[in-house]
Design an enzyme around this catalytic site. Sequence first.
Site, PDB file in Angstrom:
ATOM      1  CG  ASP A 204     -22.839 135.980  12.082  1.00 38.62           C
ATOM      2  OD1 ASP A 204     -23.551 135.644  11.133  1.00 38.62           O
ATOM      3  OD2 ASP A 204     -21.989 136.891  12.016  1.00 38.62           O
ATOM      4  CD  GLU A 255     -23.566 127.843  33.986  1.00 35.06           C
ATOM      5  OE1 GLU A 255     -24.335 128.841  34.044  1.00 35.06           O
ATOM      6  OE2 GLU A 255     -22.333 127.933  33.921  1.00 35.06           O
TER       7      GLU A 255
HETATM    8  C1  GLC Z   1     -22.927 135.702   8.530  1.00 35.42           C
HETATM    9  C2  GLC Z   1     -24.312 136.266   8.323  1.00 35.42           C
HETATM   10  C3  GLC Z   1     -24.219 137.313   7.267  1.00 35.42           C
HETATM   11  C4  GLC Z   1     -23.302 138.405   7.757  1.00 35.42           C
HETATM   12  C5  GLC Z   1     -21.950 137.848   8.137  1.00 35.42           C
HETATM   13  C6  GLC Z   1     -21.164 138.831   8.954  1.00 35.42           C
HETATM   14  O1  GLC Z   1     -22.445 135.039   7.430  1.00 35.42           O
HETATM   15  O2  GLC Z   1     -25.203 135.247   8.012  1.00 35.42           O
HETATM   16  O3  GLC Z   1     -25.470 137.822   6.919  1.00 35.42           O
HETATM   17  O4  GLC Z   1     -23.125 139.359   6.740  1.00 35.42           O
HETATM   18  O5  GLC Z   1     -22.059 136.707   8.933  1.00 35.42           O
HETATM   19  O6  GLC Z   1     -21.729 138.974  10.220  1.00 35.42           O
END
Ligand code: GLC
Length: 549
Positions: A204, A255
Site C-alpha cells: 500500500d 529467503e
Molecule cells: C491506498 C489504498 C487506499 C487507502 C490508502 C491509505 O491508496 O489503496 O484504499 O485509502 O492507501 O492506506
Amino acid sequence: MSGSDDWWRDAVIYQVYVRSFADTDATSVGDLPGIRSRLPYLRDLGVDAVWVTPFYPSPMADGGYDVANYRDVDPLFGTLADAESLISDAHDAGLRLIVDLVPNHTSDQHAWFRAALAAGPGSPERSRYIFRAGRGPGGGDPPTDWQSAFGGSAWQRVPDGEWYLHLFAPEQPDLNWENPEVIEEFHEVLRFWLDRGVDGFRIDVANALKKDQSFPDLGHAEESLLEPVEGPHHPFWDRDEVHEIYRGWRRVIDEYGGDRIFVAEAWVHSPERLACYVRPDELHTAFNFAFLQASWAAERMRPVIDSCLATTAAVGAPTTWVLSNHDVTRHATRYARLGDTAPPGGERHVEPDVPLDLEQGLRRARAAVLLTLALPGSAYIYQGEELGLHEVLDLPDEVLQDPVWERSGHKERGRDGCRVPIPWTVDGPSLGFGDGAAWLPQPASWSGLSVQAQTGAEGSVLELYRAALRLRREQPALGSGALRWLDSPEGALLFERTDGRGAATLCAVNLSATPVSLPPGHRVFLASGPLGPAGELAPDTAAWLRPGQ
Ligand code: GLC
C-alpha cells in the site's frame, strides 16, 4: 497452480475487496469464509491468483487500511485460522494468494501509537512515528503546510502540544521509516505471513514511506485530493530513499524461494519512475497506473503501452496492467464519458455531473479486457468488472463511509461507488452477497448482472471474461510472447503476439467512431461485440485473430 518460479510474469490476478465480496455471517460486511466459499468461482473464472485487501484488526477508519495489528484478523472478517484455511484452500484450488501490507501508517489504535501518545515528547515510542513541534505562537500551527490525501492538514495536534504526521486520515499516523525498529518490525511481519504460506504482498502506498527529513513546506496546495502531483523532489511522494527499504524486503522474501512476489501500489508521475521500483533487487511488479489513466483513444493508449513496456523491459521486469481497483471510478463508467471529457492524463474519478453514455462505457470496457489480456505481462481484474458493473454514482449521502467525504467537507464523494458489494444471485436480500442487507445498497438493476444471471448467458460480460481467460491460457503467445505493432487504420490498434515458436495471435481494437476492416487472411476467434455485416470491426470493439480463413 503452476510450479514455475516465474508465474507472476504473466499471471492474471483477481482483486477481492474483502468488505464487499461475500458475507457469510450476516454482518453486512464480507469476510474470509465468504472468500473461501467463492474460490471455485474464481478458479472457474480462470485467474491465477487472488489479492485480498486488508483483513487485519482495524477500527475501519479507512476500510481496513488503518491496521491495529499486522499479525491477526479482524473479528468482522474472521479469525487467523480462517486466514490460514483461506491460504490452503486457495492453493488446493490452484490459486495463489496475495495479501495487502500497509507500511506507511498504522491505525491510531495500534499498540505502538497508543504507547507513543502515553510516553510523551522525545521518547523512543514517539520516534516510531513522525512527531514534531508546531510553528507560530505557542506552536499552534502545523509543522509544515503538507496536506492529507483525504483533505485538510496532514498534521494532527495531540494534547501535550506536539503534532503527528498523517498523509491520510488522522486515524492513520505515518510511521517513521528512519527508525531501524520500524524496518525490523516489517521484516518480521513479512516473515509472519510468508511462514503461513502467502504467495506475495501488495504494498500500500509504496511510494510514500520516506519523507524529506528537512520537512520543507510544499509551498502550494496539491491540485486535487486523491490525485497528488508526484515527483522525485516532492517532500514525501516517490523519494529516491524509499528504494533502500525494498532492497531489504527483497532479501527477506528471497529467503522463501523465488516464487513469492511483491506488487507495489505507487502512483508516480512517469513510467520511468515506476520502473525504479521493479529493478532486479527490488520489487517484482508494480501497478502500471499510466494505462489506467490513458483515455480511450489510440493515440493516447499506444504511447502509454510502449513506454510502460520499454521502461520495465529495461530493468528485466514485466508490466502489470490494471484498469480498476477499490480507489478509482470503475472503468466501465470512466469510459462512459461523452466526447473527450477526460483530460489528456486521464482522470481516476468521474464527477457525478459529467455527461455519461453507460452503453458506450460498457462496450469499451468489454473491448478493454481483450486489449489488456493480449498485452505482454501480468494483469489485474477488480471484483465485479467481470460482471460489467458500473460505478454507483447515486449512493445516498448518509451511507457514504469513505473518509474523503467528511474530510473534504462533503465536496468529494470518495470511493464508495466502486465498493458496493457484488451481486451473486438474481434475488435475495443483497443479491447473494449475504443473508442480510449489504453495507452499501446495491442498485436493483444489478440482479440482471449477477453471476447467476450471467453464467452461461451468451454474450454476457462474465462469459466474455471466462472465454478470454481460457484462451489466454491456451494461447501461449498471449501470455508471455513479444508484441509487434502492425499497420492499422486511424483510431485503431493492431498488434501481433508471437511465442517464439511461430505461433501468432493478433489483437485488433477499434477505438474510433467508425468501423475498420480487419487484416485479411485471419479468422476472429474472440470478439468483444458483434462484427459488422462485412466482418469489419465496429467502433469500441476488440477482437483476437489468428491466421486462417
Ligand atoms: C491506498 C489504498 C487506499 C487507502 C490508502 C491509505 O491508496 O489503496 O484504499 O485509502 O492507501 O492506506
